[in-house]
Design an enzyme around this catalytic site. Sequence first.
Site, PDB file in Angstrom:
ATOM      1  N   ASP A  36       0.941  -1.594  -0.267  1.00 18.50           N
ATOM      2  CA  ASP A  36      -0.268   0.316   0.264  1.00 18.50           C
ATOM      3  C   ASP A  36       1.043   1.179  -0.275  1.00 18.50           C
ATOM      4  O   ASP A  36       2.108   1.269   0.286  1.00 18.50           O
ATOM      5  CB  ASP A  36      -0.399   0.069   1.250  1.00 18.50           C
ATOM      6  CG  ASP A  36      -1.689   1.811   1.449  1.00 18.50           C
ATOM      7  OD1 ASP A  36      -2.396   1.082   0.732  1.00 18.50           O
ATOM      8  OD2 ASP A  36      -1.425   1.992   2.191  1.00 18.50           O
ATOM      9  N   GLU A  81       1.782  -0.414  -5.574  1.00 15.30           N
ATOM     10  CA  GLU A  81       1.027   0.816  -4.974  1.00 15.30           C
ATOM     11  C   GLU A  81       1.613   2.278  -5.239  1.00 15.30           C
ATOM     12  O   GLU A  81       1.915   2.473  -4.655  1.00 15.30           O
ATOM     13  CB  GLU A  81      -0.105   0.921  -3.915  1.00 15.30           C
ATOM     14  CG  GLU A  81      -0.927   1.498  -4.632  1.00 15.30           C
ATOM     15  CD  GLU A  81      -1.619   2.281  -3.483  1.00 15.30           C
ATOM     16  OE1 GLU A  81      -2.865   2.441  -3.969  1.00 15.30           O
ATOM     17  OE2 GLU A  81      -2.004   2.296  -2.204  1.00 15.30           O
TER      18      GLU A  81
END
Length: 674
Positions: A330, A367
């Site tokens: 993330d 990401e």
Amino acid sequence: MKIGPGRAEILGAIPVSGGVNFALFSAHAEKVELCLFDGDQETRLVLPGRAGDVWHGFVPGLRSGAEYGYRVYGPWAPEIGHRFNPSKLLVDPYARALTGPLVWGPSMQGGVGATRPDRRDSAAATARGIVCEIQKPRWDRPTRTWSQTIIYEAHVRGLTMQHPEVPAALRGGYEAVASPPIIEHLKRLGVTALELLPVAAFIDDRFLVEKGLRNYWGYQPIGFMAPDPRYGTRESFRAMVRALHAAGIEVILDVVFNHAGEGDGTGPTVSLRGIDNNSYYRLCEGGRSYVNDTGTGNTLNLAHPMVLRLVMDALRHWVEEMGVDGFRFDLATTLGRASTGEFKELASLISAIRQDPVLNAVKLIAEPWDIGPGGYRLGAFPYPFVEWNDRFRDGVRQFWRGDAGLIPELARRVAGSAEIFDHRGRPATTSVNFLTAHDGFTLHDLVSYAEKRNEANGENNRDGHNANFSQALPDAGAKAARKRAMLATLMLSQGVPMLLAGDELGNSQAGNNNAYAQDNPIGWVDWQTADEGLIAFVSRLIRLRRDHPVLRQTRFLHAKIRAQDGVRDLIWRLPSGAELSSQDWHDAQSRCLCAEVRGAAEGPPGLASGEAMFAVFNAGGATEVHLPDGAWRLLIDTAEPDRPEAPHFAAATCVAAQSVQLFIRSTARQEPSP
């Protein structure tokens, strides 16, 4: 109860011969108390040993299953970055299991503003760590290559809470994910990897608790090695992994190492803040406030060697002890920020992961953005990382919505986004292509709503993305056609496709494009209204991709001539059959693009060289398309999802509005007739 000095080498609570060894890093602490619990009774023992910045002790006679936490003493001086408060029971970041979920409570607050520490004892409100044996069993992993991978992104609760065939007592947990109905569905689809939203222990933060909501998605981590007790135990997590592996499905975890769930200076003191705020977090000049490159109030100081060690130890733990096959990081730009805050491709953590013999062998997905300076870094991560490609998401959405001038953008995305990823030897599987993800509209909502509807989140619809490139189509037929066309585009594009759980059966979130707090039917997959026809269609698409390597190549296509047959590996065509001219590429009114694809010219000639693909992507009205010369076979027509495969003898084909057609033919050399 006695305590001896113990050893500093292995952090955490580790059962050894005759007892348990405890070790905790804190560079600025003045004293560390180990807190052992028997029910509500707390016994405090000062860790007697210190080796550098690691405090340690050995408790003889203690065994696995013991419950513990820490109280750490030091200065309360927020103006220089210190927020020690021994009134707060602290979760060991190395804890392998917790006694229960973490939910914000008033006694967890570390300070009264920034002026003085809050003296309320938080032990009754804070989950405790559980001493666990280190176990590194043998894992029978499916070990799929990226070229073979189809990712299915899901939430443990969201996937299982409303499935009618999953026993009610199991729903919402690891055991439900491992249940036959879920695994049979995944196998029917043909997906090869289940990517789970965060399962490491997280906290329901104050902002949501006070509104009667929960942190459903789990992006507020506290325990980096402990499976969240909301979903089950360590043992049930391992059993889930084994069941998925037995079905040929890899397990990828969405992991959060960019920030922790303690928020900014007004947030609770639950773990890292109370252990050593100045070391674990990146602080602004002076130390009173936090760098916030993540939008969640704080940013982990990954340039610090002991914070880096925590992340590396946690990742290896999930692979070796828990059986995980890969990670989606993330806000991964934060992982590459040096102590100065600048992103560096070869930052300490990224380099450590790349050289680690355990971690460089699993799947690594970045990401590639955060909200800090220069935070959008798509294409900047080094091999072996692959990256979420939001340019694919947005470009494909805009093309099928009928936006002007999208032909060049669609071509780039279908061909694997080479202009972004083709450098330094990165393969064509570097791009993780997706139409939707947990963050945003579902596929059904993408064709059903022109604007988000997030009122249930309690923020007056201010939260969530505004640039959705969605459209409220007028009827069920138009919606179904758009969904099939977009799903076909996803599965026929070079790269690695990712499917959001529920998109294959028409799941809706009632227009909510930020369901992070919706642990209820809004955020759960609705199996009762499943579109069986769409499920069958997605399964067919995945099967086509599996059976035809030309659709999932590892080398980029650059319209170069192939040595084996003198034909280019990529040819873009108009419906007339002619190749696109420079003027055609700039025709803002064009809505139909045809791609003729063969095995890549670059690399060994045997790679995907035995067949050619001809795909038509038509976002406009019905049109006649002329096929290249050759004996083509129609594999799929999204306008007629049940149409069987068949030879196509005509020189042209009629392509319906808002549809995709795919043809395949052999390119094997034929021996001349006698």
